[in-house]
Design a protein around this motif. Structure first.
Motif, PDB file in Angstrom:
ATOM      1  N   ASP A   1       0.828  -1.208   0.000  1.00 48.33           N
ATOM      2  CA  ASP A   1       0.000   0.000   0.000  1.00 48.33           C
ATOM      3  C   ASP A   1       0.861   1.256   0.000  1.00 48.33           C
ATOM      4  O   ASP A   1       0.504   2.260  -0.627  1.00 48.33           O
ATOM      5  N   ALA A   2       1.997   1.200   0.701  1.00 48.62           N
ATOM      6  CA  ALA A   2       2.882   2.364   0.741  1.00 48.62           C
ATOM      7  C   ALA A   2       3.408   2.691  -0.643  1.00 48.62           C
ATOM      8  O   ALA A   2       3.525   3.867  -1.019  1.00 48.62           O
ATOM      9  N   LEU A   3       3.715   1.672  -1.436  1.00 42.39           N
ATOM     10  CA  LEU A   3       4.196   1.890  -2.800  1.00 42.39           C
ATOM     11  C   LEU A   3       3.099   2.488  -3.676  1.00 42.39           C
ATOM     12  O   LEU A   3       3.353   3.395  -4.477  1.00 42.39           O
ATOM     13  N   LEU A   4       1.885   1.991  -3.550  1.00 42.03           N
ATOM     14  CA  LEU A   4       0.772   2.539  -4.321  1.00 42.03           C
ATOM     15  C   LEU A   4       0.515   3.992  -3.932  1.00 42.03           C
ATOM     16  O   LEU A   4       0.321   4.852  -4.808  1.00 42.03           O
ATOM     17  N   ASP A   5       0.519   4.263  -2.630  1.00 44.47           N
ATOM     18  CA  ASP A   5       0.302   5.631  -2.166  1.00 44.47           C
ATOM     19  C   ASP A   5       1.415   6.563  -2.655  1.00 44.47           C
ATOM     20  O   ASP A   5       1.154   7.714  -3.023  1.00 44.47           O
ATOM     21  N   ALA A   6       2.645   6.059  -2.657  1.00 44.69           N
ATOM     22  CA  ALA A   6       3.775   6.880  -3.088  1.00 44.69           C
ATOM     23  C   ALA A   6       3.671   7.212  -4.570  1.00 44.69           C
ATOM     24  O   ALA A   6       3.908   8.362  -4.976  1.00 44.69           O
ATOM     25  N   ALA A   7       3.325   6.222  -5.396  1.00 42.53           N
ATOM     26  CA  ALA A   7       3.183   6.471  -6.833  1.00 42.53           C
ATOM     27  C   ALA A   7       2.081   7.483  -7.092  1.00 42.53           C
ATOM     28  O   ALA A   7       2.228   8.398  -7.915  1.00 42.53           O
ATOM     29  N   SER A   8       0.969   7.354  -6.382  1.00 41.49           N
ATOM     30  CA  SER A   8      -0.142   8.284  -6.546  1.00 41.49           C
ATOM     31  C   SER A   8       0.271   9.699  -6.152  1.00 41.49           C
ATOM     32  O   SER A   8      -0.012  10.666  -6.873  1.00 41.49           O
ATOM     33  N   ALA A   9       0.945   9.823  -5.024  1.00 39.73           N
ATOM     34  CA  ALA A   9       1.354  11.146  -4.551  1.00 39.73           C
ATOM     35  C   ALA A   9       2.325  11.811  -5.512  1.00 39.73           C
ATOM     36  O   ALA A   9       2.222  13.011  -5.800  1.00 39.73           O
ATOM     37  N   LEU A  10       3.278  11.046  -6.043  1.00 40.43           N
ATOM     38  CA  LEU A  10       4.260  11.619  -6.959  1.00 40.43           C
ATOM     39  C   LEU A  10       3.609  12.090  -8.251  1.00 40.43           C
ATOM     40  O   LEU A  10       3.950  13.153  -8.778  1.00 40.43           O
TER      41      LEU A  10
ATOM     42  N   ALA B   1       8.122   5.785  -0.621  1.00 41.26           N
ATOM     43  CA  ALA B   1       7.410   4.809   0.205  1.00 41.26           C
ATOM     44  C   ALA B   1       8.235   4.355   1.405  1.00 41.26           C
ATOM     45  O   ALA B   1       7.688   3.756   2.337  1.00 41.26           O
ATOM     46  N   GLY B   2       9.534   4.607   1.371  1.00 42.78           N
ATOM     47  CA  GLY B   2      10.390   4.190   2.468  1.00 42.78           C
ATOM     48  C   GLY B   2      10.770   2.729   2.419  1.00 42.78           C
ATOM     49  O   GLY B   2      11.000   2.108   3.464  1.00 42.78           O
ATOM     50  N   VAL B   3      10.816   2.153   1.198  1.00 46.19           N
ATOM     51  CA  VAL B   3      11.184   0.745   1.050  1.00 46.19           C
ATOM     52  C   VAL B   3      12.244   0.606  -0.029  1.00 46.19           C
ATOM     53  O   VAL B   3      12.484   1.532  -0.806  1.00 46.19           O
ATOM     54  N   ASN B   4      12.860  -0.555  -0.115  1.00 43.34           N
ATOM     55  CA  ASN B   4      13.818  -0.848  -1.174  1.00 43.34           C
ATOM     56  C   ASN B   4      13.074  -0.999  -2.498  1.00 43.34           C
ATOM     57  O   ASN B   4      11.986  -1.580  -2.535  1.00 43.34           O
ATOM     58  N   HIS B   5      13.675  -0.510  -3.572  1.00 44.06           N
ATOM     59  CA  HIS B   5      12.967  -0.564  -4.864  1.00 44.06           C
ATOM     60  C   HIS B   5      12.741  -1.990  -5.350  1.00 44.06           C
ATOM     61  O   HIS B   5      11.905  -2.234  -6.224  1.00 44.06           O
ATOM     62  N   ALA B   6      13.472  -2.956  -4.787  1.00 39.94           N
ATOM     63  CA  ALA B   6      13.240  -4.353  -5.149  1.00 39.94           C
ATOM     64  C   ALA B   6      11.845  -4.808  -4.745  1.00 39.94           C
ATOM     65  O   ALA B   6      11.310  -5.786  -5.301  1.00 39.94           O
ATOM     66  N   MET B   7      11.235  -4.119  -3.799  1.00 38.28           N
ATOM     67  CA  MET B   7       9.883  -4.480  -3.364  1.00 38.28           C
ATOM     68  C   MET B   7       8.856  -4.257  -4.463  1.00 38.28           C
ATOM     69  O   MET B   7       7.784  -4.868  -4.446  1.00 38.28           O
ATOM     70  N   ILE B   8       9.143  -3.380  -5.410  1.00 38.85           N
ATOM     71  CA  ILE B   8       8.225  -3.186  -6.537  1.00 38.85           C
ATOM     72  C   ILE B   8       8.129  -4.467  -7.344  1.00 38.85           C
ATOM     73  O   ILE B   8       7.037  -4.922  -7.706  1.00 38.85           O
ATOM     74  N   ARG B   9       9.286  -5.078  -7.624  1.00 37.46           N
ATOM     75  CA  ARG B   9       9.276  -6.343  -8.361  1.00 37.46           C
ATOM     76  C   ARG B   9       8.629  -7.447  -7.520  1.00 37.46           C
ATOM     77  O   ARG B   9       7.907  -8.295  -8.053  1.00 37.46           O
ATOM     78  N   TYR B  10       8.891  -7.421  -6.220  1.00 36.64           N
ATOM     79  CA  TYR B  10       8.343  -8.459  -5.341  1.00 36.64           C
ATOM     80  C   TYR B  10       6.814  -8.431  -5.340  1.00 36.64           C
ATOM     81  O   TYR B  10       6.158  -9.474  -5.456  1.00 36.64           O
ATOM     82  N   PHE B  11       6.228  -7.253  -5.209  1.00 36.71           N
ATOM     83  CA  PHE B  11       4.775  -7.150  -5.111  1.00 36.71           C
ATOM     84  C   PHE B  11       4.079  -7.094  -6.462  1.00 36.71           C
ATOM     85  O   PHE B  11       2.970  -7.620  -6.613  1.00 36.71           O
ATOM     86  N   PHE B  12       4.685  -6.425  -7.448  1.00 41.21           N
ATOM     87  CA  PHE B  12       3.983  -6.113  -8.689  1.00 41.21           C
ATOM     88  C   PHE B  12       4.639  -6.676  -9.945  1.00 41.21           C
ATOM     89  O   PHE B  12       4.044  -6.606 -11.018  1.00 41.21           O
ATOM     90  N   GLY B  13       5.844  -7.172  -9.840  1.00 45.52           N
ATOM     91  CA  GLY B  13       6.545  -7.716 -11.006  1.00 45.52           C
ATOM     92  C   GLY B  13       7.322  -6.683 -11.783  1.00 45.52           C
ATOM     93  O   GLY B  13       8.378  -6.971 -12.335  1.00 45.52           O
TER      94      GLY B  13
END
Length: 219
Positions: A26-35, A53-65
């Motif tokens: 959710d933090a990644l989705l919120d961050a993309a929306s805010a930007l 979002a305050g996370v490692n960018h590898a988490m984008i691949r982990y959650f969303f591919g």
């Protein structure tokens, strides 16, 4: 006019505290929306999203591919929320005229809150595969257009609305809703350097637009 476009460094620097794994998605989705709202563009980078979002960018691949998968998930989240609101709208015991007014106000509020919506749809349709394009058309866009057509049909049957083409009215609605919020340069030029629609301008524009559209419907 001194309203220069902000750099990617400006909003990204205001990163949120590091999110736990349970809410990183959710933090990644919120961050993309805010930007996208702050920078007035859908062209945002994965590092900037992750930093915000305050996370490692590898988490984008982990959650969303991929970043495309993240943006697709964001589009789903944004639009499904509005589709669920339509379900509540049709549960109200109101006249077609009042239902349409509530519906139109909701569309204006949607584009005020997520001004990147149409641009994101266009990017997704242009870059996504056929299954995702079909999903966007059939699961996200058609339910909203069909709901509006349903309200128009009820208004015509009740003798409240003139007969109009629901598809053309839908484009009238989306065009009017998108226009003020998605083009900051034009907004700034017309309103003397105003960089974005603040709540006061949004309320004025929403009331004006709903009144204008309803005048084209009411007998």
């Amino acid at each position: 006019m001194n309203q220069s476009r902000p750099s990617l460094r400006s909003p990204v620097a205001r990163s949120t505290p590091k999110a736990g794994r349970e809410n990183s998605r959710d933090a990644l989705l919120d961050a993309a929306s805010a930007l996208m709202r702050e920078l007035d563009t859908v062209e945002i980078g994965i590092v900037d999203i992750a930093t915000r979002a305050g996370v490692n960018h590898a988490m984008i691949r982990y959650f969303f591919g991929s970043k495309e998968g993240l943006l697709f998930a964001l589009l789903d989240r944004d639009v499904y929320r509005r589709i669920h609101q339509l379900e509540r709208l049709f549960a109200l015991e109101v006249t077609p005229t009042e239902r349409m007014r509530i519906h139109l106000r909701g569309i204006l509020d949607t584009y005020y809150q997520i001004p990147y919506l149409n641009r994101l749809i266009q990017v997704m349709v242009r870059e996504a595969g056929p299954d995702r394009v079909r999903h966007i058309a059939e699961e996200l866009l058609q339910p909203i257009a069909n709901a509006q057509a349903r309200i128009i049909d009820a208004g015509v049957a009740a003798g409240e609305f003139r007969a109009v083409d629901p598809k053309l009215f839908y484009f009238n609605t989306v065009g009017a809703a998108d226009g003020l919020y998605s083009n900051r340069f034009t907004l700034s030029a017309v309103f003397g350097g105003k960089p974005f629609a603040d709540p006061e301008l949004h309320e004025r524009y929403r009331d004006h637009t709903v009144d204008t559209l309803m005048r084209g419907l009411l007998l």
